[in-house]
Design an enzyme around this catalytic site. Sequence first.
Site, PDB file in Angstrom:
ATOM      1  N   ASP A  36     -19.957 -12.626  -4.497  1.00  0.00           N
ATOM      2  CA  ASP A  36     -18.970 -11.557  -4.642  1.00  0.00           C
ATOM      3  C   ASP A  36     -17.667 -12.026  -5.260  1.00  0.00           C
ATOM      4  O   ASP A  36     -16.824 -11.216  -5.634  1.00  0.00           O
ATOM      5  CB  ASP A  36     -18.689 -10.927  -3.270  1.00  0.00           C
ATOM      6  CG  ASP A  36     -19.896 -10.178  -2.761  1.00  0.00           C
ATOM      7  OD1 ASP A  36     -20.539  -9.511  -3.576  1.00  0.00           O
ATOM      8  OD2 ASP A  36     -20.200 -10.280  -1.565  1.00  0.00           O
ATOM      9  N   HIS A  39     -20.224 -18.272   3.609  1.00  0.00           N
ATOM     10  CA  HIS A  39     -21.530 -17.637   3.759  1.00  0.00           C
ATOM     11  C   HIS A  39     -22.212 -18.194   4.995  1.00  0.00           C
ATOM     12  O   HIS A  39     -22.069 -19.385   5.289  1.00  0.00           O
ATOM     13  CB  HIS A  39     -22.401 -17.899   2.516  1.00  0.00           C
ATOM     14  CG  HIS A  39     -23.536 -16.955   2.397  1.00  0.00           C
ATOM     15  ND1 HIS A  39     -24.734 -17.162   3.035  1.00  0.00           N
ATOM     16  CD2 HIS A  39     -23.634 -15.764   1.763  1.00  0.00           C
ATOM     17  CE1 HIS A  39     -25.534 -16.148   2.775  1.00  0.00           C
ATOM     18  NE2 HIS A  39     -24.897 -15.281   2.012  1.00  0.00           N
TER      19      HIS A  39
END
Length: 436
Positions: free
Chosen positions: A371, A313
């Site tokens: 996710d 991320h």
Amino acid sequence: MKLADNKATLSFSDGKPSIDLPMYQGTVGPDVIDIRKLYGQTGMFTYDPGFLSTASCQSAITYIDGDKGELLYRGYPIEQLATNCDFMETCHLLLYGNLPDAAGKEDFTKRVTNHTMVNEQMQFFLRGFRRDAHPMAIMTGLVGALSAFYHDSTDINNPQHREISALRLIAKMPTLVAMAYKYSMGQPYMYPKNNLSYAGNFMHMMFATPCEEYVVNPVIERAMDRIFVLHADHEQNASTSTVRLCGSSGTNPFAAIAAGVACLWGPAHGGANEACLNMLEDIQKTGGIAKVGEFMEQVKDKNSGVKLMGFGHRVYKNYDPRAKLMQETCKEVLAALGLENDPLFKLAMALEKIALEDDYFVSRKLYPNVDFYSGIVQRAIGIPVNMFTGVFALARTVGWIAQLNEMISDPEYKIGRPRQLFTGSVKRDVLPISQR
Ligand code: CMC
């Protein structure tokens, strides 16, 4: 934002006079250096592709501390919201800045559910798509088309229009996602049922048919609601920044949100849930857990182009707090559905374990993101893989609209217009075609 006591001084090695730049403090998080007058004072731009060090706006909605792995909506930790509040309360919080009391929640829910139906004409518009179109292609079209159906709420400078378009978008997204699904299945559309919860109504529109009622399993309903809460907003990510930039031209809210849907589709962003599940299925097909080591070697080989989807991320350099909550939900849903031995879940756990111990991931601070587990939950619920990003879009709509409305109400807001470092040809003359 508050002017800081100190200033930043920019000096140049070629003897040009140095300049002072004002600095501002937020309530928490890094200070910012105000470079708005830099070009006027020096004739120079700053260069920051990918916005690695650039705050594009001031915002009071969502705060992320990437090093701590902390996510706050309007100051409230995501863990507390996910366990104590539902999606309607979260929407109220993001839009208006406060958690509603019982009466406020009832009123807000009523105002949203008033708008769950879409114009009947919408289904004829949908018919223009191929049945095998990707749901995100359909969603980009349908959301953009809302501006053609709801002319009375398209003026972004009118607070009442902004309010009604916000309610319409939140209310109609589940209806549109479910319609895209039903269309791909060749099944009749199911009208919304306003006596169900927001998540329950979505499940009904997805899975009921006119000949068979869908009885919502409360564990699944809660899981769906949690997916919505966890995805509701995430500060100035790519799709939110797209919505802000698109909206900064004064375009209508439906068009701006359609731009967000289009951006979200990419596999580096919201499309990662679909890409992650496809990755898990591919590994499973080619040998499952026994092949995890081999797959990880490919991920670490920069020439392979293979990424561990659902990992890494831009902001989180620690465990994504949403991933922790999602893993919890994943276990709950699999247990409720008797799928405790789900091979893809086992595979995901095995990949996570290796990654959390492997120096490649540890040194780059790569952790599972939201996710990584959301696809497994959605698949268990019965949502097809290519619909996952549509579900993400549905949930993120409230964040997009809250951020868009915040921008429009900000007295410092201007049309977004980045500049560039030009590296193309200098001025030259066009030669007659015979001499080129
Ligand atoms: N697998 C393997 N290596 C990775 C991964 C990954 N998933 N993510 C980052 N890296 C490596 C990357 O190659 C780079 O290595 P090096 O320093 O040797 O060049 C290093 O880690 C830093 O990565 P980056 O690409 O500079 O990081 P970024 O901030 O530009 O990208 C990201 C962030 C999310 C796009 C990226 O981590 C990624 O592509 N992850 C997989 C896709 C994914 O799961 N996306 C969902 C994000 S969360 C939900 C959402 O936003 O929608």
